[in-house]
Scaffold this motif. Structure first.
Motif, PDB file in Angstrom:
ATOM      1  N   THR A  92      12.005   3.137   3.528  1.00 50.43           N
ATOM      2  CA  THR A  92      11.619   3.280   2.120  1.00 50.43           C
ATOM      3  C   THR A  92      10.128   3.022   1.955  1.00 50.43           C
ATOM      4  N   PHE A  93       9.454   3.962   1.302  1.00 46.37           N
ATOM      5  CA  PHE A  93       8.042   3.813   0.940  1.00 46.37           C
ATOM      6  C   PHE A  93       7.986   3.549  -0.565  1.00 46.37           C
ATOM      7  N   THR A  94       7.313   2.482  -0.964  1.00 50.70           N
ATOM      8  CA  THR A  94       7.206   2.134  -2.371  1.00 50.70           C
ATOM      9  C   THR A  94       5.737   1.934  -2.733  1.00 50.70           C
ATOM     10  N   ALA A  95       5.300   2.609  -3.798  1.00 50.14           N
ATOM     11  CA  ALA A  95       3.926   2.482  -4.279  1.00 50.14           C
ATOM     12  C   ALA A  95       3.880   2.990  -5.716  1.00 50.14           C
ATOM     13  N   ASN A  96       2.695   2.937  -6.298  1.00 45.70           N
ATOM     14  CA  ASN A  96       2.471   3.473  -7.631  1.00 45.70           C
ATOM     15  C   ASN A  96       1.662   4.765  -7.520  1.00 45.70           C
ATOM     16  N   VAL A  97       1.641   5.543  -8.580  1.00 48.45           N
ATOM     17  CA  VAL A  97       0.951   6.832  -8.588  1.00 48.45           C
ATOM     18  C   VAL A  97      -0.508   6.722  -8.145  1.00 48.45           C
ATOM     19  N   PRO A  98      -1.294   5.795  -8.687  1.00 52.31           N
ATOM     20  CA  PRO A  98      -2.707   5.777  -8.271  1.00 52.31           C
ATOM     21  C   PRO A  98      -2.896   5.648  -6.764  1.00 52.31           C
ATOM     22  N   GLU A  99      -2.145   4.785  -6.143  1.00 50.85           N
ATOM     23  CA  GLU A  99      -2.276   4.599  -4.701  1.00 50.85           C
ATOM     24  C   GLU A  99      -1.843   5.854  -3.938  1.00 50.85           C
ATOM     25  N   LYS A 107      -8.798   9.437  -0.044  1.00 47.01           N
ATOM     26  CA  LYS A 107      -9.795   8.522  -0.589  1.00 47.01           C
ATOM     27  C   LYS A 107      -9.391   7.065  -0.364  1.00 47.01           C
ATOM     28  N   GLU A 108      -8.200   6.868   0.172  1.00 53.23           N
ATOM     29  CA  GLU A 108      -7.705   5.525   0.472  1.00 53.23           C
ATOM     30  C   GLU A 108      -6.843   5.607   1.719  1.00 53.23           C
ATOM     31  N   ASP A 109      -6.926   4.586   2.534  1.00 54.40           N
ATOM     32  CA  ASP A 109      -6.164   4.523   3.778  1.00 54.40           C
ATOM     33  C   ASP A 109      -4.838   3.810   3.530  1.00 54.40           C
ATOM     34  N   PRO A 110      -3.710   4.390   3.961  1.00 54.55           N
ATOM     35  CA  PRO A 110      -2.420   3.743   3.727  1.00 54.55           C
ATOM     36  C   PRO A 110      -2.308   2.361   4.377  1.00 54.55           C
ATOM     37  N   ASP A 111      -2.963   2.174   5.522  1.00 47.97           N
ATOM     38  CA  ASP A 111      -2.916   0.858   6.165  1.00 47.97           C
ATOM     39  C   ASP A 111      -3.572  -0.199   5.285  1.00 47.97           C
ATOM     40  N   LYS A 118      -0.004  -2.965  -1.775  1.00 54.47           N
ATOM     41  CA  LYS A 118       0.092  -1.918  -2.779  1.00 54.47           C
ATOM     42  C   LYS A 118       0.980  -0.780  -2.294  1.00 54.47           C
ATOM     43  N   LEU A 119       1.302  -0.810  -1.013  1.00 52.60           N
ATOM     44  CA  LEU A 119       2.226   0.142  -0.397  1.00 52.60           C
ATOM     45  C   LEU A 119       3.191  -0.673   0.448  1.00 52.60           C
ATOM     46  N   ARG A 120       4.481  -0.521   0.148  1.00 49.14           N
ATOM     47  CA  ARG A 120       5.494  -1.228   0.930  1.00 49.14           C
ATOM     48  C   ARG A 120       6.262  -0.211   1.773  1.00 49.14           C
ATOM     49  N   ILE A 121       6.526  -0.611   3.008  1.00 49.24           N
ATOM     50  CA  ILE A 121       7.344   0.203   3.902  1.00 49.24           C
ATOM     51  C   ILE A 121       8.429  -0.719   4.428  1.00 49.24           C
ATOM     52  N   GLU A 122       9.682  -0.367   4.123  1.00 53.61           N
ATOM     53  CA  GLU A 122      10.816  -1.210   4.510  1.00 53.61           C
ATOM     54  C   GLU A 122      11.839  -0.366   5.251  1.00 53.61           C
ATOM     55  N   LEU A 127      10.320   5.046  12.303  1.00 50.46           N
ATOM     56  CA  LEU A 127      10.382   6.235  11.453  1.00 50.46           C
ATOM     57  C   LEU A 127       9.282   6.183  10.400  1.00 50.46           C
ATOM     58  N   GLY A 128       9.056   5.019   9.832  1.00 48.08           N
ATOM     59  CA  GLY A 128       7.997   4.859   8.839  1.00 48.08           C
ATOM     60  C   GLY A 128       6.630   5.216   9.401  1.00 48.08           C
ATOM     61  N   LEU A 129       6.355   4.798  10.627  1.00 46.04           N
ATOM     62  CA  LEU A 129       5.076   5.129  11.265  1.00 46.04           C
ATOM     63  C   LEU A 129       4.962   6.626  11.540  1.00 46.04           C
ATOM     64  N   GLU A 130       6.059   7.258  11.939  1.00 45.25           N
ATOM     65  CA  GLU A 130       6.040   8.708  12.169  1.00 45.25           C
ATOM     66  C   GLU A 130       5.725   9.454  10.871  1.00 45.25           C
ATOM     67  N   VAL A 131       6.365   9.023   9.765  1.00 45.06           N
ATOM     68  CA  VAL A 131       6.121   9.659   8.466  1.00 45.06           C
ATOM     69  C   VAL A 131       4.669   9.448   8.050  1.00 45.06           C
ATOM     70  N   LYS A 132       4.194   8.211   8.176  1.00 45.72           N
ATOM     71  CA  LYS A 132       2.807   7.899   7.802  1.00 45.72           C
ATOM     72  C   LYS A 132       1.838   8.750   8.614  1.00 45.72           C
ATOM     73  N   ASN A 133       2.052   8.859   9.924  1.00 45.41           N
ATOM     74  CA  ASN A 133       1.163   9.661  10.773  1.00 45.41           C
ATOM     75  C   ASN A 133       1.226  11.146  10.422  1.00 45.41           C
ATOM     76  N   LEU A 134       2.414  11.621  10.072  1.00 42.16           N
ATOM     77  CA  LEU A 134       2.549  13.013   9.636  1.00 42.16           C
ATOM     78  C   LEU A 134       1.708  13.243   8.384  1.00 42.16           C
ATOM     79  N   LEU A 135       1.843  12.351   7.427  1.00 42.06           N
ATOM     80  CA  LEU A 135       1.112  12.502   6.172  1.00 42.06           C
ATOM     81  C   LEU A 135      -0.396  12.388   6.372  1.00 42.06           C
TER      82      LEU A 135
END
Length: 173
Positions: A92-99, A107-111, A118-122, A127-135
């Protein structure tokens, strides 16, 4: 002092926009939201789909929770993008629209957002890292022009509003 007025307006816009979006999305049936999201994501990820870069999602579900506008869904891939309401995702990726907008516009790094909480990955970290790297691998220039321009303009507008709001806050502190 025009800057004070601009700062107050910016702060109000940043506070009101998610509430308006939430109320607007609340009246849209879930199926319509999911169908629209599927079409938008299929268009935005067309290059990745074409080259099989989403194959790792087969049999896996990724939840996206956009808290400030109460938008929650899960996405998977099996020859096409699949979307469904929240049930039981692998990660699960959780964040708000601005982020999310600033990450999409590069303009902002997910790490950085992750470490600022401001970004939660649970869930399934791998799998979360694969998705993040894809994006992170998606080049803004490869997106359809309308999507690219929308993301760029919204990110610039957001950064401008945040700048005014921060200046206002500093001036009143």
């Amino acid at each position: 002092m025009s800057f004070g007025f601009s700062g107050k307006v910016a702060k109000n816009l940043l506070n009101i926009a998610p509430k308006v979006a939430t109320q607007s999305l609340a009246v849209v049936p879930e199926k319509v939201k999911l169908d629209l999201l599927a079409k938008m994501l299929s268009l935005s990820l067309s290059e990745q789909i074409k080259f099989g870069e989403l194959d790792f999602l087969q049999g896996k579900w990724v939840a996206i929770c956009v808290q400030d506008i109460a938008l929650h869904f899960e996405i998977s891939y099996d020859q096409k993008l699949l979307l469904r309401p929240l049930t039981q995702a692998d990660v699960t990726f959780t964040a708000n629209v601005p982020e999310l907008l600033l990450v999409a516009a590069a303009k902002e790094d997910p790490d950085t957002l992750f470490f600022q909480r401001k970004l939660r990955i649970e869930g399934d970290t791998e799998l979360g890292l694969e998705v993040k790297n894809l994006l992170l691998g998606i080049e803004l220039d490869t997106l359809p022009t309308a999507v690219k321009l929308s993301i760029e303009k919204l990110a610039i507008t957001l950064q401008t509003l945040q700048g005014y709001a921060n200046e206002q806050a500093a001036a009143t502190a």
